[in-house]
Enzyme design. Structure first.
Site, PDB file in Angstrom:
ATOM      1  N   HIS A 253       0.862  -1.174   0.000  1.00 16.45           N
ATOM      2  CA  HIS A 253       0.000   0.000   0.000  1.00 16.45           C
ATOM      3  C   HIS A 253       0.895   1.219   0.000  1.00 16.45           C
ATOM      4  O   HIS A 253       1.834   1.295   0.785  1.00 16.45           O
ATOM      5  CB  HIS A 253      -0.904  -0.010   1.234  1.00 16.45           C
ATOM      6  N   ARG A 273      -6.447  10.492  -0.434  1.00 22.36           N
ATOM      7  CA  ARG A 273      -6.132  10.974  -1.781  1.00 22.36           C
ATOM      8  C   ARG A 273      -7.404  11.163  -2.600  1.00 22.36           C
ATOM      9  O   ARG A 273      -7.520  12.119  -3.355  1.00 22.36           O
ATOM     10  CB  ARG A 273      -5.175  10.007  -2.469  1.00 22.36           C
TER      11      ARG A 273
END
Lengths: 660, 355, 268
Positions: A253, A273
């Protein structure tokens, strides 16, 4: 030591589900609904499984937010994300059935966030073309596990009303670890393990076992995974004669916490994000624009202005490169840090503070705010976060029949679902696909395990000798007092995997890793644990080590064999994707004690599925030979379509004539 | 770079134990759980402690730190003075298993007793429509990570173990509140249940549950007090009572929940009730043969017939009105013991060889 | 559950920890402060209520809330806005129709319950500090089950707040007609805070909207509920502030009535 001197609790069940995360619980619900007497085995307390960590959401093409979304688009996204290495049938089933599974959760009592018209709200996520993730703030995994847990409770209440006991048809054995599957010839006959609490042994006699044990992240030092993720299911399956595929593909990740050291690896959700967070290096540069690979060039913005417009107007702008699939972002961060543009703690900055008002951040990302405040004393509404890649998910796993979840290989009666299986996500998983994967394939595995039990002519039996061997193996670390401390061994294993089989891999390092793993194998065979059998974490770790080790060997071997870079597997010496390799799955099996690796061709996609893609896109992944085949197919289609139009026209002409 | 810190950790089990002193190296940015892990890896490999996610999301590492229930993974070492001795003990309210691990099954039992979500019968999956404002209250309670800190701090059971059977605890009050506020839940007697079965009345709203909640759920203000007020609605409010008398509406039938503790054995189930698996004879010949091989553990066998009840729903226990001299069999009067062997689900170990 | 299945409950013991509490912070501070604060206020209020004097400023029509409405026959007639019904024995407070209900409203208030259960009744004195009593039945039976009647007293408190507001309106007077001074501001401030405290009550929050299952079908009540919830978060602060403003108002009126100070007048 023999069984006559060791007390073993025995239980009879129709289906034993190992693992109490999303997939395990869904499988158990299905088996119970099919009328099977079901046991759920959980390594930790009921409801604490790693699924609670999932934050973003569950991907399902319900089309609630953007009505253009449908299963075909979801299927395309999944294949694209997995770099076409996915088992197409699994991706297809997943895309088709995910909405049903999500809706089902609502009937169990789940409360997802809503759209204005009262439907389940869906959010954007990396790699998904449309807003697709059903979510509850940023605690979707918790909602899911709690919902399934409460559904099981409601089934138990039903059983209590009809049979007088909560445990009549479905029972949870929490804090119980399975160390060995019992076989009768090639058929599953049961499972053997111990209560963590008391150290007492327990034997389940059952003709069908569903593995839903999750991943292998604990073999890595920097990981978002909990201690439970020791690859138990992978190892159990191997030892029972099943096979593993795609073990070289591990997802790192891109955004894990890097400071403080003690929480290194803990996840920072992708929603940061998705909601506007941007990545900057130590020079303050928004570097992701430099890392958009050619295959994605068309879908991603090239300027900061365009990227910023996307958050409010996604239809007319291309998405920001921060939302590239996870593998791309992880590699980009890795490169920035290696080039000396990282933060002091060895990450990059993830900045949301300068992008959204503080109030909005707290509303949209409550648990991230909470997590950084609590763990790092960082206020994300004021300062940027420091993030770096962390081992997050293993794409590889048990090779299963896509429709039934039955394990391939020599064993019968073994089913698997969730992260422990391989194939569904190809070489890289899209965020949000795992939660829906758990539900779709959990249900399938539970249902097919029940069918399998029904079809059996006679119940397999557990041989006494097998139990004796299992007892001996389990007790061995306690009886040695000369061996090494399991914690040291685990640290060494994590060092080997993290340093030599990490994000960026090289041939000589992988060879070195295999050598060290062989050494470790010797040492693990002699591990010793002090203390007694009652809740002894040292002993538990000593038993788990053996599983971690065999799975790590599979990963290292497969990583050495695959000479290309694709998704979660990056070889510095073979930095590009190779269409020839796309046609190959690497299959691990166990021969006696040694890990064996075979190549196996990938199943070929059905015509109607492959024609969902553009030729231009396929050209990036397929070999020339496959492309020629696709062209022929397209030509035949075009011809058929032309013929059909001609026939229509003729028919219409005839009709007109008649009317005159 | 680390500093040495003093720790006192409770070691022992149900038979006894005491606080033991440890000196541990602590680095910047660490939490109490890290220290426990360092101890496991060095001085005390068998120190028992539950943990999972290490990010305050799973609620496994509940312990009492300096006397207050907290999550080990969310208690930063920087919140303590350098020269402070930190005491770590297991949750006091629950029986200890070993060291910092306690037997929290009390909570799971209470969870099993709380009636589950009752979905609307006329809505198919996918047709659920709810507004965000309607689900928000319940969503707050669904943030619960089941760390049971509220359960352990609640003085009703912490200081008075005898209340455990009658008191479900804050966690399950907010579960009841969550379902009562769920826009589509069809069960209407959750308040009565909370009052009569969960022991809502024991709560004297001293708010410790809210104080210790790591998820900052307003357990008391948003969960328990609204539930108490909902009980008041039904039972004590003068205006509601008056209104229902005058307008004869707003009257929700006062449904009473069957007590979990009540003797339920005599209550007969609907005679049409489904199948039953482990006793009695079967109608199906094929199942029967299978059963004799000990294969099909779930062949359909009829439920034992429940004894007849009189008009008031009670068993006719007097000999005058009953055709038998004794109470009816709880297994049904058509079942005689011993059961014929072929009606038992028993697979003899050597059975397969015979067939 | 492994444990519940394999071990019947009650068999296992809790961890043997000798110390009653291992808390190292000053947990006794909050209950102590509550005892002192409430104790001081109650003492002051008792003295004042039975003083039967200095509650009415003739000139400016200031009436202290402790004597509103004044209903005994010993009341100054101008101060009895709502009539005189009771004999003027010293034991009967002059505001006999309101004071008991105000007292009960606060006694059954969800915040005060927390405060006095902790500080006076020690049940428990602080979180994770043992209860001072051997057995505990909470609010399940008489007398504490009466706490459920908070709703009644809330209805009374609304009426009383209206009366207090009326007193404030009447006080905008001077010997020559309209006028106001510092006393009016204090009275007004007090009554605003009293309304704040009354409206922020948990029972009010429930009645206004909390009892609804579907907010979306009652948008107006939802907004009202939102406002009350916002206030409700501050219920504890309002509870203490109103104790302060009540005492302050009363003290000011007493001082002016007794002629110790003279009211600061802004208009007339």
């Amino acid at each position: 030591m023999t069984t006559t001197t060791t007390r073993i609790e025995r239980h009879h069940y129709d289906v034993v589900v190992i693992g109490a995360g999303g997939a395990g619980l869904r499988a158990a619900i299905e088996a119970r609904l099919a009328g099977k007497k079901t046991a759920i085995i959980s390594k930790s307390l009921f409801g604490k499984a790693h699924t609670v960590m999932a934050e973003g959401g569950a991907a399902a093409a319900m089309g609630n937010v953007n009505s253009r979304d449908n299963w075909q688009v979801h299927f395309r996204d999944t294949m694209r994300g997995g770099k076409f290495l996915n088992n197409f049938r699994m991706a297809e089933l997943h895309a088709k059935e995910a909405p049903q599974r999500i809706w089902e959760l609502e009937t169990y009592g789940a409360l997802f966030d809503r759209t204005k018209d009262g439907k389940i709200s869906q959010r954007n996520f990396g790699g998904h073309e449309y807003p697709r993730l059903a979510h509850v703030g940023d605690r979707t995994g918790l909602e899911m596990i709690r919902t399934l847990q409460q559904k099981i409770v409601s089934l138990q209440q039903e059983d209590r009303r009809t049979h007088g006991s909560y445990d009549a048809r479905i029972r949870v054995f929490d804090e119980t670890t399975i160390t060995e599957l019992m076989l009768d010839g090639d058929r599953i006959a049961g499972a053997f393990g111990y209560y963590r609490e008391s150290g007492e042994f327990i034997l389940f006699e059952a003709p069908a076992v569903v593995l839903a044990t999750g991943g292998v992240g604990r073999s890595y030092k920097v990981t978002s995974n909990s201690w439970e993720y020791t690859g138990d299911g992978h190892a159990l399956a191997l030892r029972a004669g099943a096979t593993l595929i795609n073990m070289e593909f591990l997802q790192f990740h891109p955004t894990g916490m890097v400071w403080p050291p003690s929480v290194k690896g803990i996840l920072v959700t992708e929603s940061v994000r998705g909601d506007g967070g941007i990545l900057k290096n130590s020079e303050g540069k928004r570097f992701m624009f430099d890392y958009v690979p050619d295959v994605f060039r068309k879908q991603y913005a090239e300027t900061e202005e365009e990227a910023d417009r996307w958050y409010t107007d996604p239809d007319n702008n291309r998405r920001p490169p921060e939302l590239l699939p996870r593998d791309e972002v992880a590699r980009a961060i890795n490169s920035e840090v290696k080039a000396g543009r990282g933060t002091p703690a060895g990450g990059v900055y993830l900045d949301i503070a300068s992008r959204l008002p503080a109030e909005e951040i707290r509303r949209r990302l409550p648990s991230m705010h909470h997590q950084f405040k609590g763990l790092a004393d960082v206020d994300i509404t004021k300062e940027p976060m420091e993030v770096g890649p962390t081992c997050h998910y293993v794409m590889g796993g048990i090779e299963v029949d896509p429709d039934s979840g039955a394990a391939y290989g020599s064993v019968r009666g073994l089913f698997a679902a969730g992260e422990v299986t391989g194939g569904m996500h190809g070489s890289n998983r899209l965020g949000g696909n795992s939660l829906s994967d758990l539900l779709v394939f959990g249900k399938r595995a539970g249902g097919h395990a029940s069918t399998y039990v029904d079809q059996l002519a006679a119940r397999p039996r557990v041989a006494v000798s097998m139990v004796e061997t299992a007892v001996e193996t389990a007790l061995a670390p306690l009886q040695r007092d000369t061996g090494e401390n399991p914690y040291t061994l685990q640290q060494d294993l994590q060092a080997v995997m993290g340093d030599l089989v990490g994000i960026i891999r090289r041939e000589n390092e992988l060879e070195d890793a295999l050598g060290r793993l062989a050494e470790l194998r010797e040492r693990v065979a002699k591990v010793s644990a002090s203390g007694g059998r009652r809740y002894n974490p040292g002993w538990h770790l000593a038993l788990d080590l053996r599983n971690m080790l065999v799975v790590s060997e599979c990963t290292a071997k497969a990583a050495l064999e695959r000479r290309e870079s694709r998704g979660g597997h990056t070889r510095e010496d073979y930095p590009t994707m190779d269409p020839q390799w796309r046609r190959i799955n690497l299959v691990c099996s166990l021969e006696g004690d040694t890990v064996r690796l075979d190549r196996k061709p990938l199943p070929k996609m059905r015509t109607e599925l492959i024609s969902l893609f553009d030729r231009a896109e396929l050209a990036k992944y397929l070999t020339d030979e496959e492309l020629a085949e696709f062209d022929a197919l397209a030509a035949a289609d075009a011809k058929a379509a032309a013929a059909a139009t001609a026939a229509d026209a003729a028919g219409a002409g005839a009709a007109e004539k008649e009317n005159r | 770079m680390g500093t040495k810190r003093q720790f006192r950790i409770w070691r022992g089990d149900a038979d006894g134990g005491d606080l033991q002193d440890y000196t541990v190296e602590v680095n910047e940015g660490e939490v109490v759980l890290d220290v426990i892990h360092r101890l496991q890896a060095t001085e005390a490999p068998d120190l028992a402690c539950r943990w999972n996610c290490k990010a305050g999301k799973c609620g496994s590492c509940s312990m009492e730190i300096n006397g207050l229930p907290k999550l080990g993974c969310m208690t930063r070492m920087s919140t303590f003075e350098e020269n402070e001795t930190i005491t770590v003990t297991p949750l006091r309210t629950f029986p200890v298993i070993r060291d910092l691990v306690t037997d929290v099954s009390f909570n799971y039992e209470k969870a099993r007793e709380t009636p589950a979500f009752a979905p609307p019968a006329d809505l198919a999956p996918g047709d659920y429509r709810m507004q965000q404002v309607d689900v928000e209250r319940s969503q707050e309670f669904r943030k619960c990570i089941e760390c049971f800190l509220c359960q352990t701090v609640c003085h009703v059971i912490r200081d008075h173990d005898e209340n455990k059977s009658a008191f479900a605890g804050p966690r399950y009050f907010i579960r009841a509140a969550e379902l009562d506020m769920h826009p589509l839940d069809t069960k209407s007697d959750r308040k009565e249940y909370a009052q009569s079965e969960q022991g809502l009345g024991f709560c004297n709203i001293t708010k410790c549950c809210t104080e210790v909640c790591p998820e900052h759920i307003k357990i008391t203000d948003n969960g328990i007090i609204p539930m108490k007020e909902r009980v008041v609605d039904r039972r004590y409010d003068p205006l509601v009572w008056l209104g229902s008398k005058i307008f004869r509406r707003g009257q929700v039938p006062q449904t009473f929940v069957t007590s979990e503790h009540s003797p339920g054995a005599v209550r007969s189930h609907a005679p049409s009730g489904g199948t039953h698996s482990h006793a009695g004879g079967s109608h199906d010949a094929k199942s029967e043969t299978q059963a004799q091989q000990g294969v099909n553990w779930h062949r359909e066998v009829p439920k034992p017939t429940a004894p007849a009840v009189d008009a008031s729903g009670r068993l006719p226990l007097t000999e005058l009105t009953f055709d038998r001299a004794a109470a009816p069999s709880p297994f049904g009067d058509d079942v005689t013991f011993p059961l014929p062997p072929e009606h038992l689900n028993f697979a003899h170990p050597q059975q397969d060889e015979k067939h | 559950m492994t444990s519940s299945a394999t071990n019947p409950r009650g068999v296992r013991a809790r961890a043997a920890i000798a110390a009653k509490t291992l808390r190292t912070d000053r947990w006794w501070l909050a209950p102590l402060a509550t005892v002192i604060g409430l104790g001081a206020w109650i003492t002051y209020a008792t003295v004042r209520v039975f003083m039967h004097d200095h509650y009415w400023v003739e000139k400016y029509h200031y009436l202290t809330p402790f004597y509103s409405p004044c209903v005994t026959d010993r009341c100054i007639p101008e101060a009895s806005h709502f009539g005189q019904y009771l004999p003027g024995w010293w034991i009967i407070p002059d505001a006999a129709f309101t004071l008991p209900f105000l007292l009960l409203f606060r006694l059954t208030c969800y915040y005060y319950r927390k405060a006095y259960y902790r500080s006076f009744w020690l049940s428990p004195p602080a979180c994770a500090v043992p209860d001072g009593h051997a057995s505990y039945g909470g609010e399940t039976r008489f007398p504490l089950i009466v706490q459920n009647s908070h709703r009644y007293f809330f209805y009374f408190a609304v009426v009383i707040s209206l009366i207090n507001s009326w007193d404030v309106v009447l006080a905008f007077r001077s010997p020559d007609g309209f006028g106001f001074g510092l006393g009016n501001l204090i009275l007004l401030g007090n009554v605003i805070m009293l309304w704040g405290y009354t409206i922020s009550c948990h029972s009010c929050r429930h009645i206004i909207g909390g009892r609804l299952k579907h907010f979306s079908k009652h948008p107006v009540r939802y907004r009202a509920w939102g406002f009350v919830s916002w206030l409700n978060v501050r219920h504890m602060q309002l509870a203490w502030i109103t104790l302060g403003t009540l005492a302050l108002t009363d003290f000011y009126v007493m001082s002016v009535a007794a002629g110790w100070i003279s009211d600061l007048r802004f208009i007339n």
